[in-house]
Design a protein around this motif. Structure first.
Motif, PDB file in Angstrom:
ATOM      1  N   GLU A   1      -1.216  24.017  -3.778  1.00  0.00           N
ATOM      2  CA  GLU A   1      -1.873  22.818  -3.122  1.00  0.00           C
ATOM      3  C   GLU A   1      -1.016  21.791  -3.671  1.00  0.00           C
ATOM      4  O   GLU A   1      -0.639  21.401  -4.839  1.00  0.00           O
ATOM      5  CB  GLU A   1      -3.196  22.841  -3.801  1.00  0.00           C
ATOM      6  CG  GLU A   1      -4.318  21.754  -3.182  1.00  0.00           C
ATOM      7  CD  GLU A   1      -5.684  22.044  -3.903  1.00  0.00           C
ATOM      8  OE1 GLU A   1      -6.201  20.996  -4.575  1.00  0.00           O
ATOM      9  OE2 GLU A   1      -6.038  23.188  -4.028  1.00  0.00           O
ATOM     10  N   LEU A   2      -0.931  20.666  -2.811  1.00  0.00           N
ATOM     11  CA  LEU A   2       0.097  19.391  -3.179  1.00  0.00           C
ATOM     12  C   LEU A   2      -0.332  18.378  -2.136  1.00  0.00           C
ATOM     13  O   LEU A   2      -0.971  18.544  -1.179  1.00  0.00           O
ATOM     14  CB  LEU A   2       1.376  19.810  -3.100  1.00  0.00           C
ATOM     15  CG  LEU A   2       1.957  20.776  -1.971  1.00  0.00           C
ATOM     16  CD1 LEU A   2       1.933  20.035  -0.592  1.00  0.00           C
ATOM     17  CD2 LEU A   2       3.730  20.966  -2.330  1.00  0.00           C
ATOM     18  N   ARG A   3       0.327  17.265  -2.276  1.00  0.00           N
ATOM     19  CA  ARG A   3       0.292  15.960  -1.625  1.00  0.00           C
ATOM     20  C   ARG A   3       1.835  16.327  -0.559  1.00  0.00           C
ATOM     21  O   ARG A   3       2.652  16.217  -1.183  1.00  0.00           O
ATOM     22  CB  ARG A   3       0.220  14.765  -2.549  1.00  0.00           C
ATOM     23  CG  ARG A   3       0.660  13.606  -1.269  1.00  0.00           C
ATOM     24  CD  ARG A   3       0.533  12.256  -2.286  1.00  0.00           C
ATOM     25  NE  ARG A   3      -0.561  12.179  -3.120  1.00  0.00           N
ATOM     26  CZ  ARG A   3      -0.599  11.176  -4.062  1.00  0.00           C
ATOM     27  NH1 ARG A   3       0.315  10.369  -4.324  1.00  0.00           N
ATOM     28  NH2 ARG A   3      -1.638  11.189  -4.661  1.00  0.00           N
TER      29      ARG A   3
ATOM     30  N   VAL B   1       4.441  15.102   7.414  1.00  0.00           N
ATOM     31  CA  VAL B   1       3.442  16.155   7.207  1.00  0.00           C
ATOM     32  C   VAL B   1       1.752  15.373   7.255  1.00  0.00           C
ATOM     33  O   VAL B   1       1.026  15.741   7.933  1.00  0.00           O
ATOM     34  CB  VAL B   1       3.775  17.242   6.408  1.00  0.00           C
ATOM     35  CG1 VAL B   1       2.525  17.990   6.260  1.00  0.00           C
ATOM     36  CG2 VAL B   1       4.991  17.760   6.678  1.00  0.00           C
ATOM     37  N   ALA B   2       2.099  14.458   6.391  1.00  0.00           N
ATOM     38  CA  ALA B   2       0.561  13.952   6.206  1.00  0.00           C
ATOM     39  C   ALA B   2      -0.068  12.921   7.228  1.00  0.00           C
ATOM     40  O   ALA B   2      -1.130  12.988   7.850  1.00  0.00           O
ATOM     41  CB  ALA B   2       0.712  12.876   4.823  1.00  0.00           C
TER      42      ALA B   2
ATOM     43  N   GLY C   1      -3.986  10.698   5.612  1.00  0.00           N
ATOM     44  CA  GLY C   1      -3.801   9.540   4.774  1.00  0.00           C
ATOM     45  C   GLY C   1      -2.940   9.539   3.725  1.00  0.00           C
ATOM     46  O   GLY C   1      -2.262  10.869   3.260  1.00  0.00           O
ATOM     47  N   ALA C   2      -2.754   8.671   2.900  1.00  0.00           N
ATOM     48  CA  ALA C   2      -1.688   8.494   1.972  1.00  0.00           C
ATOM     49  C   ALA C   2      -1.951   9.468   0.771  1.00  0.00           C
ATOM     50  O   ALA C   2      -1.121  10.077   0.186  1.00  0.00           O
ATOM     51  CB  ALA C   2      -1.496   7.195   1.530  1.00  0.00           C
ATOM     52  N   ASP C   3      -3.053   9.852   0.414  1.00  0.00           N
ATOM     53  CA  ASP C   3      -3.608  10.728  -0.862  1.00  0.00           C
ATOM     54  C   ASP C   3      -4.159  12.017  -0.235  1.00  0.00           C
ATOM     55  O   ASP C   3      -4.726  12.526  -1.283  1.00  0.00           O
ATOM     56  CB  ASP C   3      -4.393   9.815  -1.680  1.00  0.00           C
ATOM     57  CG  ASP C   3      -4.034   8.546  -1.931  1.00  0.00           C
ATOM     58  OD1 ASP C   3      -2.748   8.606  -2.383  1.00  0.00           O
ATOM     59  OD2 ASP C   3      -4.666   7.510  -1.962  1.00  0.00           O
TER      60      ASP C   3
END
Length: 257
Positions: A125-127, A132-133, A139-141
């Motif tokens: 699980e990651l940012r 991809v976001a 969103g950014a977070d």
């Protein structure tokens, strides 16, 4: 600006001469202009064609040999080998598998007489990266689940795959578990109520990252085919964003319209 007024005659290729020679010969082999079993022109003929030294020709031929496109000793007799470029058909394995069937990519490879394997390298699980976001509307977070795999054909690495899924879809499901998914992720997404309805691919030729260079065991600084895929479900909801890197001299992609 002066650069905007340049013509093709003004262009300067910054690559080393042996890389340029290898590129020209590689293209002739891959397009079938030079056929398997045929001999490369002699070193002297190549020296005259490319205005190069014997040492430069030998370095160029060594690149082709390292890529499995030729064999023999430069300066005597170098033979063109049957090139191993595989043409992949993404549309053939992007749909969910039928009940009880394995992942379509495995079946399609077996139909071509290959022995396919998939190694699951990582699940976390990651940012995700910014592209991809944005594709997943996170969103950014926002967070996603990454599934990273290395695909092999006949024991040789062919594709490094990184697939990202929105956390709200993946959490608590097989997508977030470090295990293989029977039928592949398209099948599981369909079972979860997010059937893959539409796929958008962006294919580019890029220099390999250090990770791609090592994972794909590239023999020289060859470009990779990078596919950035976004999978949409009902109401155009993004459910997956995947990056796939393949060795540019070994693989091609075929799309039919």
């Amino acid at each position: 600006m002066p650069a905007l007024n340049r013509t093709p005659k003004d262009a300067v290729d910054p690559r080393a001469l042996h890389e340029r020679i290898a590129t020209d010969l590689r293209r002739e082999i891959l397009t079938g202009e030079r056929r398997p079993g045929e001999k490369l022109p002699s070193t002297q003929a190549l020296k005259e064609r490319f205005d190069a030294s014997s040492a430069t020709i030998q370095k160029a031929v060594s690149m082709l040999k390292a890529e499995g496109l030729a064999s023999g000793k430069a300066g005597s007799s170098v033979t063109i080998l049957e090139h191993r470029r595989e043409v992949m058909h993404p549309a053939a394995y992007s749909k969910p598998a039928e009940a009880g069937r394995p992942y379509r990519w495995l079946e399609e490879a077996e139909k071509r007489g290959k022995v396919p394997t998939i190694e699951l390298l990582n699940v976390e699980e990651l940012r995700p990266p910014a592209d991809v976001a944005a594709a997943l509307d996170l969103g950014a977070d926002g967070l996603a689940v990454l599934r990273q795999q290395l695909l092999r054909l006949d024991g040789e690495p062919c594709e490094l795959v990184k697939s990202y899924y929105p956390l709200e879809i993946a959490r608590g499901t097989g997508l977030a578990e470090r295990r293989r998914i029977k039928g592949g992720t398209p099948t599981l997404l369909n079972e979860l109520g997010f059937p893959p309805v539409r796929t958008i691919d962006l294919v580019t030729a890029e220099e390999p990252t250090q990770e791609e260079y090592a994972a794909l065991q590239l023999p020289s600084p060859i470009s990779v085919l990078r596919t950035f895929r976004v999978v949409l479900s009902n109401d155009d909801r993004p459910i997956e964003a995947t990056t796939m890197a393949k060795a540019g001299h070994l693989y091609g992609l075929r799309y039919e319209f």
